[in-house]
Write an enzyme that holds these catalytic residues in place. Structure first.
Site, PDB file in Angstrom:
ATOM      1  N   LYS A 181       0.927  -0.999  -0.207  1.00 26.67           N
ATOM      2  CA  LYS A 181       0.152   0.128  -0.445  1.00 26.67           C
ATOM      3  C   LYS A 181       1.302   0.939  -0.388  1.00 26.67           C
ATOM      4  CE  LYS A 181      -1.272   2.751   2.690  1.00 26.67           C
ATOM      5  NZ  LYS A 181      -1.182   3.771   1.683  1.00 26.67           N
ATOM      6  N   GLU A 256       9.673   0.981  10.269  1.00 22.64           N
ATOM      7  CA  GLU A 256      10.935   2.013   9.963  1.00 22.64           C
ATOM      8  C   GLU A 256      10.647   3.388  10.286  1.00 22.64           C
ATOM      9  OE1 GLU A 256      14.292  -0.516   8.751  1.00 22.64           O
ATOM     10  OE2 GLU A 256      14.238   1.738   9.316  1.00 22.64           O
ATOM     11  N   CYS A 290      14.353  10.468   6.630  1.00 20.20           N
ATOM     12  CA  CYS A 290      14.142   9.948   8.724  1.00 20.20           C
ATOM     13  C   CYS A 290      15.595   9.636   9.163  1.00 20.20           C
ATOM     14  CB  CYS A 290      13.016   8.871   8.333  1.00 20.20           C
ATOM     15  SG  CYS A 290      14.452   7.084   7.293  1.00 20.20           S
ATOM     16  N   GLU A 387      11.160  15.975  14.420  1.00 23.17           N
ATOM     17  CA  GLU A 387      11.347  16.030  13.495  1.00 23.17           C
ATOM     18  C   GLU A 387      11.110  16.869  12.724  1.00 23.17           C
ATOM     19  OE1 GLU A 387       9.810  12.322  11.840  1.00 23.17           O
ATOM     20  OE2 GLU A 387      11.668  11.882  10.923  1.00 23.17           O
TER      21      GLU A 387
HETATM   22  N1  NAD Z   1      12.794   5.000   9.608  1.00 26.44           N
HETATM   23  C1  NAD Z   1      13.246   5.302   7.749  1.00 26.44           C
HETATM   24  O1  NAD Z   1      13.261   3.921   7.017  1.00 26.44           O
HETATM   25  C2  NAD Z   1      11.586   6.176   6.940  1.00 26.44           C
HETATM   26  C3  NAD Z   1      11.135   6.640   5.918  1.00 26.44           C
HETATM   27  C4  NAD Z   1      10.448   7.242   5.126  1.00 26.44           C
HETATM   28  C5  NAD Z   1      10.058   8.126   5.656  1.00 26.44           C
HETATM   29  N2  NAD Z   1      10.308   7.805   7.315  1.00 26.44           N
HETATM   30  C6  NAD Z   1       9.464   8.992   8.365  1.00 26.44           C
HETATM   31  O2  NAD Z   1       7.802   8.297   8.176  1.00 26.44           O
HETATM   32  C7  NAD Z   1       7.665   9.963   8.401  1.00 26.44           C
HETATM   33  C8  NAD Z   1       7.333  10.667   6.944  1.00 26.44           C
HETATM   34  O3  NAD Z   1       6.744   9.702   6.691  1.00 26.44           O
HETATM   35  P1  NAD Z   1       4.900   9.690   5.763  1.00 26.44           P
HETATM   36  O4  NAD Z   1       4.402  11.072   6.285  1.00 26.44           O
HETATM   37  O5  NAD Z   1       4.603   9.201   4.891  1.00 26.44           O
HETATM   38  O6  NAD Z   1       3.918   9.406   6.883  1.00 26.44           O
HETATM   39  P2  NAD Z   1       2.855   8.596   7.890  1.00 26.44           P
HETATM   40  O7  NAD Z   1       2.971   7.708   8.615  1.00 26.44           O
HETATM   41  O8  NAD Z   1       1.570   9.804   7.780  1.00 26.44           O
HETATM   42  O9  NAD Z   1       2.967   7.400   6.464  1.00 26.44           O
HETATM   43  C9  NAD Z   1       3.423   6.945   5.507  1.00 26.44           C
HETATM   44  C10 NAD Z   1       2.385   5.277   5.102  1.00 26.44           C
HETATM   45  O10 NAD Z   1       1.360   5.124   6.339  1.00 26.44           O
HETATM   46  C11 NAD Z   1       0.411   5.238   5.446  1.00 26.44           C
HETATM   47  N3  NAD Z   1      -1.136   5.582   6.735  1.00 26.44           N
HETATM   48  C12 NAD Z   1      -1.042   6.079   7.563  1.00 26.44           C
HETATM   49  N4  NAD Z   1      -2.084   5.943   7.945  1.00 26.44           N
HETATM   50  C13 NAD Z   1      -2.386   4.500   8.275  1.00 26.44           C
HETATM   51  C14 NAD Z   1      -3.634   3.810   9.075  1.00 26.44           C
HETATM   52  N5  NAD Z   1      -4.085   4.314  10.147  1.00 26.44           N
HETATM   53  N6  NAD Z   1      -3.599   3.211   8.910  1.00 26.44           N
HETATM   54  C15 NAD Z   1      -2.819   2.403   7.622  1.00 26.44           C
HETATM   55  N7  NAD Z   1      -2.339   2.882   7.003  1.00 26.44           N
HETATM   56  C16 NAD Z   1      -1.943   4.394   7.255  1.00 26.44           C
HETATM   57  C17 NAD Z   1       0.475   6.263   4.464  1.00 26.44           C
HETATM   58  O11 NAD Z   1      -0.873   5.803   4.015  1.00 26.44           O
HETATM   59  C18 NAD Z   1       1.711   5.862   4.119  1.00 26.44           C
HETATM   60  O12 NAD Z   1       1.158   5.023   2.581  1.00 26.44           O
HETATM   61  C19 NAD Z   1       8.246  10.674   9.188  1.00 26.44           C
HETATM   62  O13 NAD Z   1       8.702  10.717  10.156  1.00 26.44           O
HETATM   63  C20 NAD Z   1       9.607   9.855   8.746  1.00 26.44           C
HETATM   64  O14 NAD Z   1      10.599  10.149   9.785  1.00 26.44           O
HETATM   65  C21 NAD Z   1      11.094   7.030   8.106  1.00 26.44           C
HETATM   66  O1  LIG Z   2      13.549   8.879   4.712  1.00 19.34           O
HETATM   67  C1  LIG Z   2      14.374   7.957   4.586  1.00 19.34           C
HETATM   68  C2  LIG Z   2      14.913   7.000   3.610  1.00 19.34           C
HETATM   69  O2  LIG Z   2      14.802   5.763   4.499  1.00 19.34           O
HETATM   70  C3  LIG Z   2      15.806   7.593   3.316  1.00 19.34           C
HETATM   71  S1  LIG Z   2      17.563   6.694   3.136  1.00 19.34           S
HETATM   72  O3  LIG Z   2      17.324   7.261   1.930  1.00 19.34           O
HETATM   73  O4  LIG Z   2      17.217   5.509   3.439  1.00 19.34           O
HETATM   74  O5  LIG Z   2      18.893   7.568   3.088  1.00 19.34           O
END
Ligand code: NAD
Ligand SMILES: O=C[C@H](O)CS(=O)(=O)O
Length: 484
Positions: A181, A256, A290, A387
């Protein structure tokens, strides 16, 4: 519209149940250009019914897939890589159009995404077991690893290709089926990747992409016992919710999540290297990763020089539409992201911070924000605790090593951290003291397919990439054979 060489990669249906189909309701959801706000496509607004259909199809398809040899699975994955590489430009344009990042970064992400598929195609061949020394001479103890089964992946918008292949590649390599998804902001890249996987010969229903109502789709993926594994990348808040939703069926989880990365620059650092590393970490994807530098701690002896050099580098950044040549900073993903940046900035300025450059929405309007440097930040400000996820470099000053380690660890997050020092003792002792899953020393870029990516504390569970990543999609089995 998006100008693609291969228009077959602009999809308006989802590969669900073995066929490319629309929502049963006929409903769709719009996809908009992150830079212009203009609609570029419609994708299916699917929900629980389509998710149940996908899970049933995945269960059937996985029974045959797990029986294929690792070499035959690898062959298809390598063909997928070749097709991705042949279509790099179109995939990059999809990423930039729906996610906003500059085209050069998007091309880099396509290569990064492909690297996980290449890596795990070969890791498939290294899934092995062990014959243990039995406690009884008439018995044999055999330990093997088997695919988990039907897996689910829920992924974020900021890396719409790499965050998908970082999950799909190990799952398929291990012999699993997986339902993705993608984020509602960036479904087109996911659908194009699925189309290329189909063209590479991946059997139907092994990789399904379902777009639509996140809560409804996610709710079914979490609730359905046939789904044995959920891999989620996104905010800690959402990760916490999904973890709770998976508890009743005891799913295997990979999370993650969010970060709050500290950068620590010591007096003995190579100033040029430190500025280069901060720029690479802080302003990649306009600060929307992230592992972005969220807090920049600078030792007092080098503080003013670093402020001066960092301002020069930030003011050289070019803000604009990611499709335009030379642009290095695209828009933020939406207005909510701008509001969060402004909230953090205003909080800091009201508490005594000093604005060195930027600090306002960009004259281009929309979701553009001027790259910003703000100094004299303290632990009492939002920059220290939350963040930011935007193009703002927040500079803190420190004096002693023990002091800055305590500052850096004073957070519930534990994803990435960075230090800049030429001192060998610090290069060993400071990373050992930092409570993070990953630490960069004299570099701001640490992500690749070879190293284990992941966090501790409330930044997540498990690791992605590396020789450890495939274990997230395997279960260990012990067989005791009595020969008596
Ligand atoms: N650790 C990592 O590798 C990593 C990588 C990328 C982003 N992030 C984190 O993600 C955040 C930003 O990304 P974002 O805004 O897309 O995050 P988000 O949590 O809002 O959304 C991520 C995914 O979760 C889904 N989602 C949201 N609420 C949901 C629910 N109730 N049920 C099922 N699915 C749901 C969204 O549709 C999307 O596909 C930041 O905090 C960033 O640090 C972490
Ligand atoms: O936003 C989080 C991603 O994991 C970043 S990275 O491209 O893997 O460094």
């Amino acid at each position: 519209m998006i100008n693609l060489n291969n228009t077959d990669l602009l999809l308006d249906s989802c590969p669900v149940g073995g066929e490319w189909s629309h929502a049963q309701s006929g409903k769709t959801m719009s996809v908009v250009n992150a830079a212009t706000g203009q609609k570029i496509a419609e994708v299916p607004l699917m929900g629980q019914a389509e998710t149940q259909q996908a899970i049933a199809a995945a269960e059937m398809a996985q029974k045959a897939w797990k029986m294929q040899t690792a070499a035959s699975r690898a062959k298809i994955l390598h063909r997928w890589v070749s097709l991705i590489q042949e279509n790099t430009e179109d995939l990059a344009r999809l990423i930039t159009s729906e996610g906003g990042k500059p085209l050069a970064e998007a091309r880099g992400e396509v290569n990064y995404a492909a690297s996980f598929i290449s890596w795990f195609a070969e890791e498939a061949k290294r899934v092995d077991g062990v014959l243990l020394q039995p406690t009884n001479p008439d018995q044999r103890f055999i330990v093997s690893k088997q695919p988990v089964g039907v897996c689910a992946a829920i992924t974020p918008w900021n890396f719409p290709a790499a965050m998908i292949t970082r999950k799909v590649a190990p799952a398929l390599a291990a012999g699993c089926a997986i339902i993705v998804k993608p984020a509602e902001q960036t479904p087109l890249t996911a659908l194009a990747l699925a189309k290329l996987a189909e063209l590479a010969g991946l059997p139907k229903a092994l990789l399904q992409v379902i777009t639509g109502d996140a809560k409804e789709i996610g709710g079914e993926l979490c609730r359905n016992a046939t789904v044995r594994k959920l891999s989620f990348t996104g905010s800690t808040e959402t990760g916490r919710l999904l973890m709770a939703q998976c508890a009743p069926t005891i799913k295997k989880l990979s999370l993650e999540l969010g970060g709050n990365a500290p950068v620590i620059v010591f007096d003995d650092a190579d100033l040029g290297l430190a500025v280069k590393g901060i720029m690479a970490s802080k302003f990649r994807n306009s600060g929307q990763t992230c592992v972005c530098a969220n807090r920049i701690y600078v030792q007092s002896g080098i503080y003013q020089k670093l402020c001066d050099e960092l301002v020069k580098a930030v003011e050289a950044l070019k803000v604009g539409n990611g499709m335009d040549d030379g642009v290095t900073q695209g828009p933020l993903i939406n207005a909510k992201a701008i509001e969060k940046v402004e909230l953090h900035l205003n909080d800091a300025l009201q508490k005594g911070a000093t604005l060195l450059t930027g600090g306002h929405k960009h004259p281009l309007g929309g979701n553009y924000f001027a790259p910003t440097v703000v100094a004299n930040i303290t632990q009492e400000m939002r920059f220290a605790r939350e963040e930011t996820f935007g193009p703002v470099a927040a500079l803190f000053k420190f004096d002693r090593d023990d002091e800055v380690v305590n500052y850096a660890n004073d957070t519930e997050f534990g994803l990435a951290a960075y230090i800049f020092t030429q001192d060998a003792k610090r290069q060993w002792q400071i990373p050992e003291a930092l409570e993070y899953g990953m630490v960069g020393v004299n570099t701001g870029l640490i992500s690749n397919e070879v190293a284990p990516f992941g966090g501790i504390k409330q930044s997540g569970l498990g690791r992605e990439g590396s020789r450890f990543g495939i274990d997230e999609y395997l279960e260990m089995k012990y067989v005791c054979v009595n020969l008596a």
